[in-house]
Structure formats: C-alpha cells, structure tokens
Design an enzyme around this catalytic site. Structure first.
Site, mmCIF file in Angstrom:
data_model
loop_
_atom_site.group_PDB
_atom_site.id
_atom_site.type_symbol
_atom_site.label_atom_id
_atom_site.label_comp_id
_atom_site.label_asym_id
_atom_site.label_seq_id
_atom_site.Cartn_x
_atom_site.Cartn_y
_atom_site.Cartn_z
ATOM 1 N N GLY A 23 0.811 -1.217 0.000
ATOM 2 C CA GLY A 23 0.000 0.000 0.000
ATOM 3 C C GLY A 23 0.838 1.258 0.000
ATOM 4 C CD GLU A 30 7.525 -8.316 2.576
ATOM 5 O OE1 GLU A 30 7.586 -9.313 3.330
ATOM 6 O OE2 GLU A 30 7.341 -7.139 2.979
ATOM 7 C CG ASP A 84 16.104 -9.938 6.521
ATOM 8 O OD1 ASP A 84 15.912 -8.756 6.850
ATOM 9 O OD2 ASP A 84 16.111 -10.880 7.334
ATOM 10 C CB CYS A 128 0.098 -0.005 12.256
ATOM 11 S SG CYS A 128 -1.682 0.266 12.406
#
Length: 491
Positions: free
Chosen positions: A308, A328, A352, A426
């Site tokens: 995203g 990723e 990594d 988050c």
C-alpha cells in the site's frame, strides 16, 4: 436468500452503547457440515464459521469471512448481518466470555470449542444487538445442534440464563470491578480490551485514563473504508464523486467510503486507487515532504509488503522522476507488492531488509529517502482487526522490537548523509515507538538528527503533540494509530 427482517432491523448489529473439533462448514469451500441438523439461518452459520476459523486455525477474520460469504453466496442484508455478527463477536470476546462463564457456572475453557463459539455468537446478539431474545436463543440452540449436538440442552440453559440476567448494562454492572478500585480492569470489561493493551494505550496517552476510554470506545466502532487516489492517476475529489464517497479530512489522496465492496470498484481494478487507511497515507507522504540536500531520485521501502505505501511512493516517484526499491522478505508478499506497483518505477527485491551492506542490491549510503514500515503488534488497527486484541500477547514484543531496531539500523546505513529515514509503526506501544527509535539511532553508529515530523503533515491537523515524533489516533484523527519518526543522517 433468507429474509431476516422479522428478527432483526437493518441496524441490528449496532451496539446499544459503544464499547460498552466440531463439524464446521469448510471455510474455503463453503460446504456445510457432513452430518447433524442443518442450520436454519445461513447468515448466522457464516458468522459462526468465520469465528470458529479464527479460533481454530488462527485465521484472519476479514479473509476467511470473505471466502465464506462467497462460498455460501450471501449478499446484501445477509452478508451485512454475518459481517456484523463476526466482527462484533470477535471484538467483544473478553466480556462475552465473562458473561458466558457466569451463566454457565464454569470457565469457558471447559466448554467444547464449537459450542463455545456458538454461545459467543448468541450472547453477542442478546447483549449488543436489537435481535429479539427469543430469536437469539432459538437460533443459537439450532446452530449448536448442527455443530455440537450433544451440547444443545446445555447451550439452551446458558442462553436463557444470559437473557434472564438482564441487558448489557446489567451484566456489566454485575461483572465489572469498580472503577475506583481498579480502573484498568473496569475499562477492560466495559470496553472489550485486554488489560495489558489498555495500560499500553494509557502510557502512550500520558496516563490519561479518560482519554484512553475515548480511544477504547472508538476502537469498538467499525472503521470506515479509506481509499488512496494514486497521484498522477486519480484525483481524490473526482474519485470521491465516482465512487459515492467523500474526500478525506487530511490526506490529499484520501477518499472515505460509506459502504459497499471496494474490491469491486473500477478505480481499484484499473490501478487508479487502492484501499489504504488515511494514517498510512499521511506517514508515507511525510517521508516525501521532508527536505533533503542534494539529489532526490533513489527511494527505498525496506518493509514493503503488501504494497500500500509502496504504491503511493511509486505513484509520486513517477511524477518526480525518482525510482523506488521495494524490499520484502516474504515471497508471497513481494508478489503482492509487484501487483500493487505495476507500471510504476518500482523494483521489488525479495530479500531481508537487514541485508543492507551485505547485498549488492542494497549498498550502504545509496538512498535519498528510506521508509521503514516496521512489523509490529498492530495495536493501532484494532478497529479493523478485532481478533488481534485477543491474539496478541506481551510476549510478542521482545522479538518484534529486536527486529524493529535491526531494520532501523539497516535503514540508517542505507540512507546517504543528507538523506532522511521515516520509521513507521501501526502501534502506539511506547516500546515499539519511542524506545525502538531511540535505541535504533543509538546503535546505528551514524550521526542523526530528529526532524520535526509535525510540519510534514497537512496544515491544520490537530493534536500532534510536542514533536519531533507524531502519534496519530483513531479518536483524535479518525485514522489508525500510526506512529511516525523522521531522522536525517548527518554523517
């Protein structure tokens, strides 16, 4: 399609007060139980199967429920009712278990799992919705007969005990400790959060328990779907008109949807927009608003999956003549990043992010801007993932914070002097935010300055604190609880 209007109004799933192996259907195929009495209500059956899969298989509610609804071909009011029952039951799990234990005279751990999940679903209907008591009791017993026939009589007795014990307020009065004696335990029962999470929220909010209660209430309300209009491909105002939404309050790319299925939107299918919380948009854009000295063409997203934020970075990079390297470690998530950034100046590396300096594709001091969207507990998105509040444990923190520090150290090695790093989580947990940033900067071996992140966010945003870091909040900003720290490498 079964018509449920007789036993529930359109907004039946709305709480009266905010906060305040069986033979299950196969979650992937949607096939019903191989034996036993068939359920009379497909919507309740769908909700039960999703809840059972969460507890039995550690499934994610949003993913498994979508599969179940498709498999059972539920749409409209049935799908909406199943969704509310699933998310509401998972959200209120702690308090529901207290009520069931009191009504049953035994701990819920001693109840057979299929019957236990059916009782949770039934208790939620009795206490948190306007479903008539007789319908909630009868449908729950009917469901238990289909998944745990031997427990039907027991379940009938428990449901009737709950019903006769009064409404939600009566049960909360009976079960919640007095606020004056144990405020955290009181809030945990009233607002359906584990006590350790409430303590973490309170610490991040400066110890203000009244403000913490407001956050808990907001956490228990369904979160609106936010879209991100990809710059250069869509305009937020025009997209809002197209999809019947409204432009976001803060992010220039945000659009709020009032309902519906965003995956069916043409703007999603053709790559003009993607689903993304407004807070995630804001912290990604803040990285690009921070001034850098010298060139500004090489950007790095060190933890890119599922893509995203990378999609937003890539869309902006296309307009600025920049290129994004997206890292990723999980191959399936790396493929999601590739799909999310199709046609953008983005190179995806399945590796990594901690391999900076050891891999030729990730040389040190080579990037102008670096985003570290670090893996975390996700305590900032409990509105969207209600099962996470019961699944996460304090023991999850040490390995996560170790990884967060290592990724931040790698990012500070990857950025060149004069460039900037944005560390994002988050989660508002202080160990994942302030402690990780301080320790990561200290261990990096390079000189850094903290950049005041507040001016990097849109003008007029309230409650951004004293800086230099920023913590967004659901109850203050309508976003997930995103944390942002921006560091500039000086040597």
């Amino acid at each position: 399609m079964t018509d449920h209007r007789a036993d529930r109004p359109y907004n039946a799933g709305r709480p009266r007060r905010p906060g305040g192996p069986g033979q299950e259907r196969d979650a992937r195929s949607g096939r019903g139980p191989r034996s036993g009495r068939p359920p009379s209500d497909p919507a309740r059956q769908a909700a039960y199967e999703a809840i059972a899969a969460v507890h039995r298989d550690d499934a994610y509610a949003n993913l498994v429920l979508s599969e179940i609804l498709r498999g059972m071909r539920l749409h409209g009011r049935d799908a909406a009712f199943a969704t509310e029952l699933t998310y509401g039951t998972l959200r209120a799990l702690g308090t529901l278990d207290l009520v069931i234990a009191a009504a049953a005279g035994r701990d819920v751990a001693r109840i057979d799992p299929p019957a236990r999940d059916a009782l949770r679903l039934g208790a939620y209907q009795l206490l948190y919705t306007r479903v008539p008591a007789h319908a909630a009791v009868n449908q729950t017993v009917d469901l238990v007969r289909s998944v745990a026939p031997g427990a039907a009589g027991f379940s009938n007795a428990v449901m009737r005990e709950i019903s006769e014990g009064g409404d939600l307020d009566a049960w909360l009065t009976k079960l919640a400790p007095a606020y004056e004696e144990n405020p955290v335990a009181n809030l945990a029962v009233l607002h359906n959060h584990p006590q350790w999470i409430i303590r973490a929220f309170s610490e991040a909010l400066g110890g203000d328990l009244e403000d913490t209660a407001r956050l808990l209430i907001e956490d228990n309300l369904p979160a609106a779907v936010h879209l991100c209009a990809r710059p250069g491909r869509a305009d937020a105002v025009e997209l809002a008109d197209e999809v019947g939404g409204v432009p976001g309050a803060f992010s220039p790319y945000a659009v709020y949807l009032s309902g519906g299925s965003p995956g069916e939107l043409a703007a999603i299918a053709d790559g003009r927009a993607h689903v993304q919380d407004e807070g995630s948009q804001l912290v990604a854009a803040a990285l690009l608003a921070a001034p850098v000295t010298g060139q500004d063409t090489r950007w790095l997203d060190l933890c890119a999956g599922p893509g995203g934020k990378t999609g937003l970075l890539g869309a902006i990079a296309a307009g600025r003549g920049a290129e994004v390297t997206a890292v990723e470690v999980a191959e399936h998530r790396a493929r999601l990043v590739e799909q999310a950034t199709d046609g953008m100046p983005v190179t995806v590396l399945p590796m990594d992010g901690r391999s900076v300096g050891r891999d030729p594709d990730l040389p040190e001091e080579s990037f102008d801007r670096v985003l570290v969207d670090a893996p975390c507990t996700g305590l900032g998105s409990l509105r969207r993932r209600p099962e996470s509040r019961w699944r996460r444990q304090p023991a999850d923190l040490p390995p996560l914070t170790k990884l967060q520090r290592e990724l931040l150290v790698a990012a500070l090695r990857a950025v060149r002097p004069g460039g900037v790093v944005a560390y994002v989580t988050c989660s508002p947990h202080m160990v994942e935010t302030q402690v990780t940033v301080t320790e990561g900067a200290r261990r990096s071996g390079v000189e850094v300055d903290f950049v005041d992140a507040r001016p990097l966010l849109p003008p007029g945003m309230p409650h951004l604190g004293p800086g230099p870091t920023v913590q967004l909040w659901p109850h203050r900003h309508g976003t997930d609880a995103m944390f942002l720290a921006v560091l500039r490498r000086t040597t």
